[in-house]
Write a protein that holds these residues in place. Structure first.
Motif, PDB file in Angstrom:
ATOM      1  N   MET A 197     -14.166  34.685  -3.239  1.00 35.78           N
ATOM      2  CA  MET A 197     -14.137  35.715  -4.188  1.00 35.78           C
ATOM      3  C   MET A 197     -13.004  36.222  -4.574  1.00 35.78           C
ATOM      4  SD  MET A 197     -17.703  37.410  -2.425  1.00 35.78           S
ATOM      5  CE  MET A 197     -18.271  36.238  -1.295  1.00 35.78           C
ATOM      6  N   TRP A 204     -26.285  36.686  -0.772  1.00 34.26           N
ATOM      7  CA  TRP A 204     -26.491  36.094  -1.622  1.00 34.26           C
ATOM      8  C   TRP A 204     -25.140  35.646  -2.318  1.00 34.26           C
ATOM      9  CZ3 TRP A 204     -25.045  36.625  -6.847  1.00 34.26           C
ATOM     10  CH2 TRP A 204     -25.711  35.685  -7.787  1.00 34.26           C
ATOM     11  N   LEU A 205     -24.058  36.272  -2.395  1.00 39.38           N
ATOM     12  CA  LEU A 205     -22.812  35.860  -2.967  1.00 39.38           C
ATOM     13  C   LEU A 205     -22.554  34.740  -2.113  1.00 39.38           C
ATOM     14  CD1 LEU A 205     -21.152  39.290  -3.917  1.00 39.38           C
ATOM     15  CD2 LEU A 205     -21.609  37.539  -5.390  1.00 39.38           C
ATOM     16  N   GLY A 236     -29.872  36.181 -11.201  1.00 39.37           N
ATOM     17  CA  GLY A 236     -28.552  36.235 -10.628  1.00 39.37           C
ATOM     18  C   GLY A 236     -27.551  34.980 -11.348  1.00 39.37           C
ATOM     19  N   GLY A 237     -28.304  33.842 -11.739  1.00 44.85           N
ATOM     20  CA  GLY A 237     -27.534  32.875 -12.331  1.00 44.85           C
ATOM     21  C   GLY A 237     -26.705  33.245 -13.722  1.00 44.85           C
ATOM     22  N   ASN A 284     -24.498  31.841  -3.031  1.00 46.04           N
ATOM     23  CA  ASN A 284     -24.503  31.411  -4.494  1.00 46.04           C
ATOM     24  C   ASN A 284     -23.544  31.295  -5.318  1.00 46.04           C
ATOM     25  OD1 ASN A 284     -27.747  30.944  -4.702  1.00 46.04           O
ATOM     26  ND2 ASN A 284     -27.467  32.798  -3.537  1.00 46.04           N
ATOM     27  N   LYS A 285     -22.651  32.234  -5.112  1.00 46.78           N
ATOM     28  CA  LYS A 285     -21.718  32.586  -5.991  1.00 46.78           C
ATOM     29  C   LYS A 285     -20.354  33.068  -5.202  1.00 46.78           C
ATOM     30  CE  LYS A 285     -23.648  32.997 -10.387  1.00 46.78           C
ATOM     31  NZ  LYS A 285     -23.500  33.361 -11.807  1.00 46.78           N
ATOM     32  N   ASP A 342     -21.671  36.841 -14.038  1.00 46.89           N
ATOM     33  CA  ASP A 342     -20.133  36.274 -13.746  1.00 46.89           C
ATOM     34  C   ASP A 342     -19.315  37.398 -13.172  1.00 46.89           C
ATOM     35  OD1 ASP A 342     -21.013  34.159 -15.305  1.00 46.89           O
ATOM     36  OD2 ASP A 342     -19.618  34.567 -16.882  1.00 46.89           O
ATOM     37  N   ASP A 393     -17.215  32.542  -5.539  1.00 45.74           N
ATOM     38  CA  ASP A 393     -16.119  32.500  -6.310  1.00 45.74           C
ATOM     39  C   ASP A 393     -16.292  33.779  -7.355  1.00 45.74           C
ATOM     40  OD1 ASP A 393     -18.191  31.583  -7.856  1.00 45.74           O
ATOM     41  OD2 ASP A 393     -16.991  30.008  -9.162  1.00 45.74           O
ATOM     42  N   MET A 394     -17.298  34.571  -7.220  1.00 44.20           N
ATOM     43  CA  MET A 394     -17.371  35.951  -8.021  1.00 44.20           C
ATOM     44  C   MET A 394     -16.334  36.759  -7.828  1.00 44.20           C
ATOM     45  SD  MET A 394     -19.807  37.400  -9.636  1.00 44.20           S
ATOM     46  CE  MET A 394     -21.382  36.762  -9.424  1.00 44.20           C
ATOM     47  N   ARG A 404     -23.792  36.686 -20.833  1.00 47.95           N
ATOM     48  CA  ARG A 404     -23.643  36.768 -19.439  1.00 47.95           C
ATOM     49  C   ARG A 404     -23.926  38.263 -19.077  1.00 47.95           C
ATOM     50  NH1 ARG A 404     -24.630  32.048 -17.721  1.00 47.95           N
ATOM     51  NH2 ARG A 404     -23.548  32.785 -15.754  1.00 47.95           N
TER      52      ARG A 404
END
Length: 270
Positions: free
Chosen positions: A1, A240-241, A203-204, A244-245, A207, A247-248, A174
């Protein structure tokens, strides 16, 4: 992140000065609302190509990414002139965002705190404005990121899903997710369940996340707090981050520079 900040929380400076300050503070990214962040720019119509070139150069030199080009407009206002001005400013900033290398142009959907009845009235105007801006986003191949807020027309998961369904363009539409702007009743909300519902459904599309915290005073008025010392329970969001993400972009809002180091340390735990 990647850890960033709303740049104008550090005050209004020359372009190069602000880039240097943010680098020294240890940020990797910044949200820029140009009229609020930079001296010599009082409104969006003041922005010149020279400004944009200086911003790109200064922030690249100091290794600060620009995930959000901020242009927060009153998109749902029933006043046609106000609404048209907001749409025009956003279209202009979509083009500007390409010049500075920003990832998205960010906006909310209203300015004032609206009643339940007002939100229903403002909603179709908001939808029309978003569709008009999206036409420009598609033409320029850039991204518009809208931010849900519980006191605005884009107030809940259902409203967000409706916008997504009507626009039908996940590449150019987004979301910016700000938990503090979505928690209307913190005293009786199961935050683990509530954040899971939000993130599972939309969530998808996220950004960028705005990260802040708050408490309520005796009159239930909002009081900014240092991260981890307020009401927001970030455990579910963090989990969740990571899954799933990872690189947020995490952008600290309402930053008090006095506590920047502690807040950055908190964000690094994400």
């Amino acid at each position: 992140m990647k850890i960033g900040v709303r740049a104008h929380d550090y005050g209004k400076m020359e372009i190069e000065e602000l880039a240097e300050v943010l680098h020294k503070e240890g940020y990797q990214a910044a949200q820029l609302a140009l009229p609020k962040a930079f001296k010599g720019i009082e409104q969006y119509s003041d922005i010149s190509l020279k400004h944009l070139e200086r911003i790109r150069k200064a922030f690249e030199e100091h290794q600060i990414e620009i995930p959000v080009f901020g242009c927060y407009m009153d998109l749902g206002n029933p006043d046609e002139e106000i609404r048209a001005n907001g749409v025009q400013n956003l279209k202009m900033c979509l083009a500007y965002s390409k010049e500075v290398g920003a990832k998205v142009v960010g906006t909310e959907t209203a300015y004032p705190h609206l009643s339940k009845e007002q939100k229903k009235i403002w909603y179709p105007f908001m939808m029309d404005s978003i569709k008009r801006v999206m036409e420009e986003a598609q033409k320029l191949d850039v991204k518009l990121a809208v931010e849900p807020v519980y006191w605005h027309p884009l107030e809940n998961v259902e409203a967000v899903l409706d916008v997504i369904d009507q626009v039908q363009d996940s590449e150019h539409l987004r979301l910016i997710f700000d938990a503090s702007n979505l928690l209307e009743f913190p005293e009786n909300t199961d935050q683990e369940k509530y954040w899971s519902q939000w993130l599972d459904k939309i969530g998808g599309y996220i950004d960028v996340m705005h990260i802040k915290d708050f408490t309520l005073d005796d009159n239930r008025a909002y009081v900014p707090a240092r991260l981890g010392e307020g009401i927001i329970a970030y455990d579910t969001i963090i989990q969740w981050l990571r899954q799933n993400k990872p690189d947020m972009y995490l952008l600290r809002e309402e930053m008090n520079p006095e506590f920047a180091k502690a807040d950055i340390a908190f964000l690094k735990k994400f």
